[in-house]
Design an enzyme around this catalytic site. Structure first.
Site: not given
Ligand code: IDP
Ligand code: MG
Length: 148
Positions: A9, A49, A112, A115, A126
Site C-alpha cells: 500500500k 474494498y 499497515n 494487503h 481480486e
Molecule cells: P486485513 O487487511 O488484515 O484483511 P481488513 O479487516 O480486511 O484487514 O481491513 C482492510 C483494511 O482496512 C486494513 O488492512 C486496514 O488498512 C484498514 N482497517 C481495518 N480496520 C480498521 C480500523 O478499525 N480503523 C482504520 N482502518 C482499518
Molecule cells: Mg481484508
C-alpha cells in the site's frame, strides 16, 4: 498451487519498504506471477474494498489507498493465501506478532503496509480486478523442487 493478490500500500512505497517486503515473499519460496506499480483510482479502491463499505473507516481507507502509488503483485505457491496472511500478521500493526510484516514494520491499524487476499475465492476476484490475464507470467523457478 494457489495464487494470491498482495498489495504494498502507499505507506510501504513512501516508507521505502517495498524491497524489504518483496524480499520476504521471495525468501518464503513463493513464485512471482505478476507485478506492477499503479496509482489506484477511486473506482478501483471502491471495488477492492467493497466489503468494507459502510464501516466508519471506509472513507479514510479509500483516501489512504488512493493517496499515492501502490505495488500490486500476484504470488503463487503451496497454500499461498494462508501463508501470505500469516506472514502479514494481524491487521493492527501494534498487535501483530514480531516476525510478521506488520509486527516488525507497522504500528498503525490503517497504515499497515500490506494487503493479502483472505480466501482462494477472493484471491481470484481480486487478481482479476488488478491484473489482465496477459500481465501474469508463467515460468519455473529453478529451485522449485526444493521449495514445494
Ligand atoms: P486485513 O487487511 O488484515 O484483511 P481488513 O479487516 O480486511 O484487514 O481491513 C482492510 C483494511 O482496512 C486494513 O488492512 C486496514 O488498512 C484498514 N482497517 C481495518 N480496520 C480498521 C480500523 O478499525 N480503523 C482504520 N482502518 C482499518
Ligand atoms: Mg481484508
Amino acid at each position: 498451487m494457489q495464487q494470491t493478490l498482495i498489495l504494498l500500500k502507499p505507506d510501504a512505497v513512501q516508507r521505502r519498504l517495498v524491497g524489504e517486503i518483496v524480499s520476504r515473499f521471495e525468501r518464503k519460496g513463493m513464485r512471482l506471477a505478476g507485478l506492477k506499480f499503479v496509482q489506484c483510482t477511486k473506482e478501483l479502491a471502491e471495488k477492492h474494498y467493497a466489503v468494507h463499505k459502510g464501516k466508519p473507516f471506509y472513507d479514510s481507507l479509500l483516501s489512504f489507498l488512493t493517496s499515492g502509488p501502490t505495488v500490486a503483485m500476484v504470488w503463487e505457491g503451496r497454500e499461498a493465501v494462508a501463508a501470505s496472511r500469516s506472514m502479514m500478521g494481524l491487521t493492527d500493526g501494534a498487535k501483530a506478532p514480531p516476525g510478521t510484516i506488520r509486527g516488525d514494520l507497522a504500528l498503525s491499524v490503517q497504515n499497515n503496509l500490506v494487503h493479502g487476499s483472505d480466501s482462494v475465492e477472493n484471491a481470484t476476484l481480486e487478481i482479476a480486478l488488478w491484473f489482465q490475464p496477459s500481465e501474469l507470467v508463467k515460468f519455473d523457478n529453478v529451485d522449485s523442487k526444493w521449495v514445494g
